[in-house]
Design a protein around this motif. Structure first.
Motif, PDB file in Angstrom:
ATOM      1  N   SER A  58      23.859  50.102  46.710  1.00 29.75           N
ATOM      2  CA  SER A  58      24.032  48.660  46.913  1.00 29.75           C
ATOM      3  C   SER A  58      24.304  48.339  48.381  1.00 29.75           C
ATOM      4  CB  SER A  58      25.180  48.134  46.043  1.00 29.75           C
ATOM      5  OG  SER A  58      24.871  48.243  44.667  1.00 29.75           O
ATOM      6  N   ALA A  59      25.107  49.183  49.027  1.00 29.96           N
ATOM      7  CA  ALA A  59      25.405  48.969  50.445  1.00 29.96           C
ATOM      8  C   ALA A  59      24.145  49.095  51.302  1.00 29.96           C
ATOM      9  CB  ALA A  59      26.472  49.962  50.909  1.00 29.96           C
ATOM     10  N   ILE A  60      23.277  50.044  50.976  1.00 30.80           N
ATOM     11  CA  ILE A  60      22.023  50.202  51.722  1.00 30.80           C
ATOM     12  C   ILE A  60      21.130  48.981  51.510  1.00 30.80           C
ATOM     13  CG2 ILE A  60      19.922  51.576  51.984  1.00 30.80           C
ATOM     14  CD1 ILE A  60      21.555  54.026  51.150  1.00 30.80           C
ATOM     15  N   GLY A  95      24.480  44.093  66.418  1.00 31.10           N
ATOM     16  CA  GLY A  95      23.819  45.066  65.566  1.00 31.10           C
ATOM     17  C   GLY A  95      24.366  44.931  64.161  1.00 31.10           C
ATOM     18  N   ILE A  96      23.686  45.514  63.199  1.00 28.40           N
ATOM     19  CA  ILE A  96      24.070  45.393  61.796  1.00 28.40           C
ATOM     20  C   ILE A  96      24.856  46.632  61.365  1.00 28.40           C
ATOM     21  CG2 ILE A  96      23.204  45.261  59.423  1.00 28.40           C
ATOM     22  CD1 ILE A  96      20.759  43.749  60.602  1.00 28.40           C
ATOM     23  N   VAL A  97      26.057  46.413  60.856  1.00 24.00           N
ATOM     24  CA  VAL A  97      26.903  47.493  60.341  1.00 24.00           C
ATOM     25  C   VAL A  97      27.410  47.062  58.968  1.00 24.00           C
ATOM     26  CG1 VAL A  97      28.983  48.876  60.669  1.00 24.00           C
ATOM     27  CG2 VAL A  97      27.622  48.187  62.657  1.00 24.00           C
ATOM     28  N   VAL A  98      27.215  47.914  57.978  1.00 23.35           N
ATOM     29  CA  VAL A  98      27.669  47.628  56.614  1.00 23.35           C
ATOM     30  C   VAL A  98      28.633  48.728  56.187  1.00 23.35           C
ATOM     31  CG1 VAL A  98      26.986  47.432  54.194  1.00 23.35           C
ATOM     32  CG2 VAL A  98      25.622  46.319  55.966  1.00 23.35           C
ATOM     33  N   LYS A  99      29.788  48.303  55.704  1.00 19.20           N
ATOM     34  CA  LYS A  99      30.836  49.227  55.245  1.00 19.20           C
ATOM     35  C   LYS A  99      30.795  49.329  53.725  1.00 19.20           C
ATOM     36  CE  LYS A  99      34.783  51.582  55.229  1.00 19.20           C
ATOM     37  NZ  LYS A  99      34.806  51.865  53.779  1.00 19.20           N
ATOM     38  N   SER A 100      30.606  50.537  53.237  1.00 24.35           N
ATOM     39  CA  SER A 100      30.690  50.802  51.802  1.00 24.35           C
ATOM     40  C   SER A 100      32.120  51.179  51.437  1.00 24.35           C
ATOM     41  CB  SER A 100      29.749  51.953  51.438  1.00 24.35           C
ATOM     42  OG  SER A 100      30.009  52.435  50.131  1.00 24.35           O
ATOM     43  N   HIS A 101      32.521  50.906  50.198  1.00 24.90           N
ATOM     44  CA  HIS A 101      33.808  51.415  49.708  1.00 24.90           C
ATOM     45  C   HIS A 101      33.863  52.913  49.914  1.00 24.90           C
ATOM     46  CE1 HIS A 101      36.046  48.171  47.924  1.00 24.90           C
ATOM     47  NE2 HIS A 101      35.019  47.753  47.225  1.00 24.90           N
ATOM     48  N   ARG A 103      27.106  43.340  29.589  1.00 23.13           N
ATOM     49  CA  ARG A 103      26.425  42.506  30.588  1.00 23.13           C
ATOM     50  C   ARG A 103      27.423  41.937  31.586  1.00 23.13           C
ATOM     51  NH1 ARG A 103      22.795  37.118  29.156  1.00 23.13           N
ATOM     52  NH2 ARG A 103      22.482  36.425  31.309  1.00 23.13           N
ATOM     53  N   LEU A 104      28.572  41.470  31.058  1.00 22.19           N
ATOM     54  CA  LEU A 104      29.611  40.928  31.943  1.00 22.19           C
ATOM     55  C   LEU A 104      30.154  42.012  32.861  1.00 22.19           C
ATOM     56  CD1 LEU A 104      31.469  38.585  32.756  1.00 22.19           C
ATOM     57  CD2 LEU A 104      33.021  39.280  30.926  1.00 22.19           C
ATOM     58  N   GLN A 105      30.390  43.219  32.310  1.00 27.03           N
ATOM     59  CA  GLN A 105      30.891  44.324  33.122  1.00 27.03           C
ATOM     60  C   GLN A 105      29.918  44.652  34.255  1.00 27.03           C
ATOM     61  OE1 GLN A 105      31.410  47.138  29.908  1.00 27.03           O
ATOM     62  NE2 GLN A 105      33.649  46.990  30.027  1.00 27.03           N
ATOM     63  N   ASN A 106      28.628  44.631  33.939  1.00 24.72           N
ATOM     64  CA  ASN A 106      27.623  44.931  34.959  1.00 24.72           C
ATOM     65  C   ASN A 106      27.595  43.859  36.041  1.00 24.72           C
ATOM     66  OD1 ASN A 106      26.780  47.307  33.731  1.00 24.72           O
ATOM     67  ND2 ASN A 106      25.234  46.273  32.490  1.00 24.72           N
ATOM     68  N   GLU A 107      27.759  42.594  35.633  1.00 24.68           N
ATOM     69  CA  GLU A 107      27.722  41.496  36.606  1.00 24.68           C
ATOM     70  C   GLU A 107      28.915  41.549  37.553  1.00 24.68           C
ATOM     71  OE1 GLU A 107      27.488  37.874  34.441  1.00 24.68           O
ATOM     72  OE2 GLU A 107      25.365  38.123  33.908  1.00 24.68           O
ATOM     73  N   LEU A 108      30.076  41.982  37.036  1.00 23.72           N
ATOM     74  CA  LEU A 108      31.299  41.992  37.839  1.00 23.72           C
ATOM     75  C   LEU A 108      31.615  43.357  38.439  1.00 23.72           C
ATOM     76  CD1 LEU A 108      33.662  39.822  35.578  1.00 23.72           C
ATOM     77  CD2 LEU A 108      32.224  39.080  37.477  1.00 23.72           C
ATOM     78  N   ALA A 109      30.826  44.355  38.136  1.00 25.29           N
ATOM     79  CA  ALA A 109      31.128  45.722  38.599  1.00 25.29           C
ATOM     80  C   ALA A 109      31.192  45.780  40.113  1.00 25.29           C
ATOM     81  CB  ALA A 109      30.067  46.686  38.089  1.00 25.29           C
ATOM     82  N   PRO A 110      32.265  46.366  40.665  1.00 26.69           N
ATOM     83  CA  PRO A 110      32.367  46.489  42.121  1.00 26.69           C
ATOM     84  C   PRO A 110      31.166  47.193  42.748  1.00 26.69           C
ATOM     85  CG  PRO A 110      34.476  47.017  41.099  1.00 26.69           C
ATOM     86  CD  PRO A 110      33.481  46.867  39.990  1.00 26.69           C
ATOM     87  N   ALA A 111      30.592  48.184  42.042  1.00 22.73           N
ATOM     88  CA  ALA A 111      29.456  48.918  42.597  1.00 22.73           C
ATOM     89  C   ALA A 111      28.281  47.993  42.879  1.00 22.73           C
ATOM     90  CB  ALA A 111      29.024  50.028  41.637  1.00 22.73           C
ATOM     91  N   ARG A 112      28.096  46.995  42.028  1.00 23.25           N
ATOM     92  CA  ARG A 112      26.971  46.087  42.201  1.00 23.25           C
ATOM     93  C   ARG A 112      27.131  45.221  43.444  1.00 23.25           C
ATOM     94  NH1 ARG A 112      24.566  41.837  37.682  1.00 23.25           N
ATOM     95  NH2 ARG A 112      22.932  40.973  39.003  1.00 23.25           N
ATOM     96  N   HIS A 113      28.366  44.930  43.816  1.00 20.74           N
ATOM     97  CA  HIS A 113      28.633  44.062  44.962  1.00 20.74           C
ATOM     98  C   HIS A 113      29.112  44.854  46.175  1.00 20.74           C
ATOM     99  CE1 HIS A 113      28.230  40.665  42.230  1.00 20.74           C
ATOM    100  NE2 HIS A 113      29.013  41.318  41.388  1.00 20.74           N
ATOM    101  N   ASN A 114      28.971  46.179  46.129  1.00 18.72           N
ATOM    102  CA  ASN A 114      29.476  47.022  47.211  1.00 18.72           C
ATOM    103  C   ASN A 114      28.707  46.778  48.504  1.00 18.72           C
ATOM    104  OD1 ASN A 114      31.058  49.161  48.363  1.00 18.72           O
ATOM    105  ND2 ASN A 114      29.255  50.473  48.188  1.00 18.72           N
ATOM    106  N   GLY A 115      29.445  46.752  49.596  1.00 22.28           N
ATOM    107  CA  GLY A 115      28.841  46.569  50.907  1.00 22.28           C
ATOM    108  C   GLY A 115      29.392  45.343  51.602  1.00 22.28           C
ATOM    109  N   ALA A 116      30.232  45.571  52.618  1.00 21.15           N
ATOM    110  CA  ALA A 116      30.801  44.474  53.403  1.00 21.15           C
ATOM    111  C   ALA A 116      30.219  44.527  54.815  1.00 21.15           C
ATOM    112  CB  ALA A 116      32.328  44.593  53.462  1.00 21.15           C
ATOM    113  N   SER A 117      29.741  43.388  55.284  1.00 22.29           N
ATOM    114  CA  SER A 117      29.127  43.320  56.612  1.00 22.29           C
ATOM    115  C   SER A 117      30.173  43.126  57.690  1.00 22.29           C
ATOM    116  CB  SER A 117      28.143  42.145  56.674  1.00 22.29           C
ATOM    117  OG  SER A 117      27.193  42.228  55.652  1.00 22.29           O
ATOM    118  N   PHE A 118      29.939  43.733  58.848  1.00 22.23           N
ATOM    119  CA  PHE A 118      30.742  43.466  60.038  1.00 22.23           C
ATOM    120  C   PHE A 118      30.020  42.384  60.841  1.00 22.23           C
ATOM    121  CE2 PHE A 118      33.309  47.653  60.756  1.00 22.23           C
ATOM    122  CZ  PHE A 118      33.881  47.495  59.506  1.00 22.23           C
ATOM    123  N   LEU A 119      30.405  41.143  60.636  1.00 25.30           N
ATOM    124  CA  LEU A 119      29.774  40.030  61.342  1.00 25.30           C
ATOM    125  C   LEU A 119      30.325  39.913  62.761  1.00 25.30           C
ATOM    126  CD1 LEU A 119      29.718  37.152  58.702  1.00 25.30           C
ATOM    127  CD2 LEU A 119      27.881  38.724  59.313  1.00 25.30           C
TER     128      LEU A 119
END
Length: 335
Positions: A310-312, A294-300, A274-290
């Motif tokens: 996750s990025a989508i 327009g909206i642009v999201v960068k995936s790893h 459960r902890l691994q899933n909560e901290l997994a990079p894949a779950r939090h993937n997606g960085a916004s270009f503020l």
């Protein structure tokens, strides 16, 4: 045009269509209101889709782009030398209104350069900043910049703080606490840029600036928005991901070292998973270009299908919140 059309740079990242096409099909099945445009080399994308049985094409279309930007390509070359790249065509769909957001796992420098050229920045913003949500003891903290701007002035850090605060508000955080990442919490600590940025933030009206924060304070959840230059932010983010992976692997090794450890491990493994899933990079993937119009999201670049999904999802949340328009409305009062 549907409000939930998202353009996908299908050729970007370390894995390209091998990863991106399955990810797109999975997220389409999950979200019935979503529509996607796969941008890239049409014959290749059609070939990948043909390998997926029972594909519903009613919410998916392909936009041909003949060129691909390499992960090691210089931003200037991508900007001037590849007008028909999948990354650029995806951004142009956002500019023309045919899509509400762009998601790419491609070359970060090229994506930043092309985003600024194609979409332009919001009034009052010099440079867009990359931001993502980092897990903390109290939930999440929005960290920016993550590598788009290695060298930053005090004014840039101030703009990042304003944008980060507005983004946090859009996600439901009331009066988000904003802090500057520093080598200490005392006023005398830090380089000249950080000190000047602190002076600007202290005078800002309508911004809940709480002062300096150190790295450990970030993970304790002492602030909702933490601001730094892209050099520091990228190292912090990658180091955090590496440390989380190291701790997880060390625990797995310890649980296999003896019979007693294996028994304890059997009991603890569900909590560890459960902890691994909560901290997994894949779950939090997606960085916004503020800061863009327009909206642009960068995936790893190395993200697998789960991470790209996750990025989508991240881009779709920003579409629903109409984040660029919210930023524009608040920036008029804060900059």
């Amino acid at each position: 045009m549907s409000a939930s059309v998202i353009a996908i740079d299908a050729m970007g990242g370390d894995h390209g269509p091998h990863c991106i096409v399955p990810a797109c099909l999975s997220v389409l099945a999950e979200l019935p209101s979503l529509q996607l445009v796969l941008v890239g080399q049409a014959p290749l994308l059609e070939e990948f889709l043909a390998c997926q049985p029972g594909v519903d094409r009613s919410r998916l279309r392909i936009e041909h782009a003949g060129e691909v930007i390499g992960m090691d390509e210089r931003p200037a070359q991508a900007l001037r030398g590849k007008p028909d790249s999948s990354m650029r065509r995806a951004l142009e769909l956002v500019r023309s209104g045919q899509a509400r957001a762009c998601v790419s796992a491609g070359n970060t420098g090229a994506l930043m350069a092309l985003s600024r050229y194609v979409l332009k920045t919001l009034p009052g913003i010099d440079r867009p900043a990359m931001v993502t949500a980092v897990p903390t003891e109290r939930g999440h903290c929005h960290l920016l910049d993550l590598g788009a701007n290695v060298d930053c002035s005090a004014e840039h850090l101030y703009q990042f703080a304003v944008m980060g605060a507005v983004a946090a508000e859009a996600l439901g955080i009331e009066r988000p606490k904003v802090a500057l990442l520093n080598v200490g919490t005392e006023d005398i600590k830090g380089n000249q840029q950080v000190k000047l940025a602190a002076s600007l933030l202290q005078r800002a009206q309508g911004l809940n600036y709480v002062g300096y924060i150190e790295g450990d304070g970030l993970y304790r959840g002492e602030a909702d928005v933490v601001v730094c230059d892209g050099f520091v932010g990228n190292i912090l983010l990658k180091s955090s991901e590496g440390l989380a992976s190291l701790v997880s692997k060390r625990l797995e090794t310890l649980f296999r070292q003896s019979l007693g450890a294996r028994l304890v491990g059997a009991l603890a493994r569900p909590l560890l998973r459960r902890l691994q899933n909560e901290l997994a990079p894949a779950r939090h993937n997606g960085a916004s270009f503020l800061g863009l119009q327009g909206i642009v999201v960068k995936s790893h670049g190395s993200a697998g299908p789960e991470g790209f999904q996750s990025a989508i999802r991240h881009a779709l949340r920003e579409v629903r919140e109409d984040l660029p328009q919210r930023l524009h409305g608040r920036l008029e009062h804060l900059l």
